[in-house]
Design a protein around this motif. Structure first.
Motif, PDB file in Angstrom:
ATOM      1  N   TYR A  69      -5.912   5.337  -2.655  1.00  0.00           N
ATOM      2  CA  TYR A  69      -4.508   5.451  -2.250  1.00  0.00           C
ATOM      3  C   TYR A  69      -4.103   6.917  -2.192  1.00  0.00           C
ATOM      4  O   TYR A  69      -3.362   7.406  -3.049  1.00  0.00           O
ATOM      5  N   GLU A  94       0.827  -1.204   0.000  1.00  0.00           N
ATOM      6  CA  GLU A  94       0.000   0.000   0.000  1.00  0.00           C
ATOM      7  C   GLU A  94       0.864   1.258   0.000  1.00  0.00           C
ATOM      8  O   GLU A  94       0.586   2.222  -0.727  1.00  0.00           O
ATOM      9  N   LEU A 143      -4.567  -5.913  -3.873  1.00  0.00           N
ATOM     10  CA  LEU A 143      -3.355  -5.112  -3.758  1.00  0.00           C
ATOM     11  C   LEU A 143      -2.325  -5.521  -4.806  1.00  0.00           C
ATOM     12  O   LEU A 143      -1.641  -4.664  -5.382  1.00  0.00           O
ATOM     13  N   LEU A 180      -7.003   0.069   3.161  1.00  0.00           N
ATOM     14  CA  LEU A 180      -6.446  -1.105   3.841  1.00  0.00           C
ATOM     15  C   LEU A 180      -6.614  -0.979   5.348  1.00  0.00           C
ATOM     16  O   LEU A 180      -6.969  -1.954   6.024  1.00  0.00           O
ATOM     17  N   THR A 230      -8.094  -9.497  -0.445  1.00  0.00           N
ATOM     18  CA  THR A 230      -7.319  -8.271  -0.236  1.00  0.00           C
ATOM     19  C   THR A 230      -5.933  -8.393  -0.841  1.00  0.00           C
ATOM     20  O   THR A 230      -5.436  -7.449  -1.467  1.00  0.00           O
TER      21      THR A 230
END
Length: 369
Positions: A366, A79, A347, A129, A343
């Motif tokens: 983001y 992330e 990502l 996240l 997840t």
């Protein structure tokens, strides 16, 4: 050495598949090793049979497929790298990757210190996240990772010098979270540099950050089509003239020599150490990936059945062979039971889109800091 682009190689493995394979493979290895992390080999065999652990098993909570801080921090590394990329693309601001990744780790720290997402009062504390409640579970995080993030990060150390935070620590917490740097980089030296710099966020011992950088470089080569032996050879050449490389080089060379002997076993593996420190975790992951390069199930089981840090060595081995072969090599019976699988895939795909320019990670998902 063979190097491929992002569209696929002679084996038909795309870069997207390798990124997914790397992150999912690491999470599977982590989940395999987690229930036996603190058990000796004798205890593992007594509890699971002469062959040791052979499948995902229930942990002390009675659940199967749960990941640890290794996967949690790896996801926040991804992330952070995506957010740094979005920041550069949207605002034209580059060069702050370490700060952005550290902010991501501070969001991970929230998951260790709270039972649910706390109120976010600035952009550093926000992000998709961080809002995922399944991450709010303390999974035996390393002390240096926790204490390091509670300290102010001073100027990064020069090559071979102790870093500004926890200068005596070279725990494996630097290595287990560093695969994404190899996936995101445009070249191996860049992968090494950024992983080594970001390792100093929590661990200041030179071997701790050199081993993290070496791991990222190996992942870079693998994700671009190299074999394990090619990736390791190129990385040893890359770090061989760097200050403070000696412990990492010696550990990886010992893994290469041991793999060349064949006859893999937990007893052989344990001659490389317990993996509580960075260079040993890297060496054990490399050894298992080398000795069973085309059989990821065998490699992962070897990587966790020992008296050391089983989840971290499983994670490192899974990262390596997932990057080497792509998502298709992962055992479905394991990946289907993996906590947070959706997840991880999301990502991985967003990171791939950013690196290849094939997609557009959304700034609202983001925010760039």
């Amino acid at each position: 050495m063979r190097m491929t682009g992002t569209e696929g190689d002679a084996e038909g493995v795309t870069f997207r598949s390798r990124v997914r394979g790397c992150l999912l493979g690491g999470a599977i290895g982590d989940a395999l090793g987690a229930p036996i992390e603190f058990d000796s080999l004798g205890v593992i065999r007594r509890n699971h049979g002469r062959e040791g652990l052979t499948d995902l098993v229930h942990d002390w909570r009675g659940k199967v497929g749960l990941v640890t801080d290794d996967t949690q921090m790896t996801l926040f590394t991804v992330e952070g790298l995506i957010r740094a990329g979005v920041r550069q693309r949207e605002k034209g601001i580059g060069g702050a990757e370490v700060d952005v990744v550290r902010n991501a780790y501070l969001r991970w720290l929230d998951t260790q210190e709270h039972q649910a997402p706390p109120a976010a009062d600035d952009l550093v504390r926000t992000g998709r996240l961080r809002e995922q409640t399944w991450l709010y579970s303390r999974r035996a995080p390393g002390n240096a990772c926790l204490s390091g993030l509670r300290q102010k990060l001073g100027p990064l150390a020069g090559p071979g010098m102790p870093g500004p935070v926890n200068p005596g620590s070279k725990g494996c917490g630097t290595v287990m979270r560093s695969a994404p740097f190899g996936l995101a980089a445009s070249d191996a030296p860049g992968a090494f540099r950024l992983a080594a710099e970001c390792a100093q966020i929590t661990h200041g011992h030179p071997t701790g950050y050199v081993a993290a950088g070496a791991f990222a470089a190996i992942v870079f080569y693998l994700s671009r089509g190299a074999t394990m032996s090619e990736a390791v050879r190129e990385t040893l050449g890359l770090i061989g003239d760097l200050p403070a490389h000696e412990e990492t080089t010696a550990a990886v060379e010992a893994a290469v020599a041991l793999a060349a002997e064949g006859r893999p076993s937990p007893e052989a593996l344990e001659t490389l150490g317990g993996a509580w420190v960075a260079e040993e975790a890297l060496a054990i992951g490399v050894y298992c990936a080398l000795v069973s390069e085309h059989d990821i199930e065998r490699a992962l089981l070897l990587s966790v059945n020992h008296s050391g840090d089983s989840d971290s060595t499983g994670s490192v081995c899974g990262n390596l062979l997932g990057a080497r072969h792509g998502e298709a090599i992962l055992p479905r019976s394991w990946s289907s039971r993996l906590e947070g699988r959706d997840t991880v895939v999301e990502l991985a795909d967003d990171l791939t889109d950013l690196v290849t320019g094939s997609g557009d990670p959304r700034p609202d998902r983001y925010p760039g800091n």
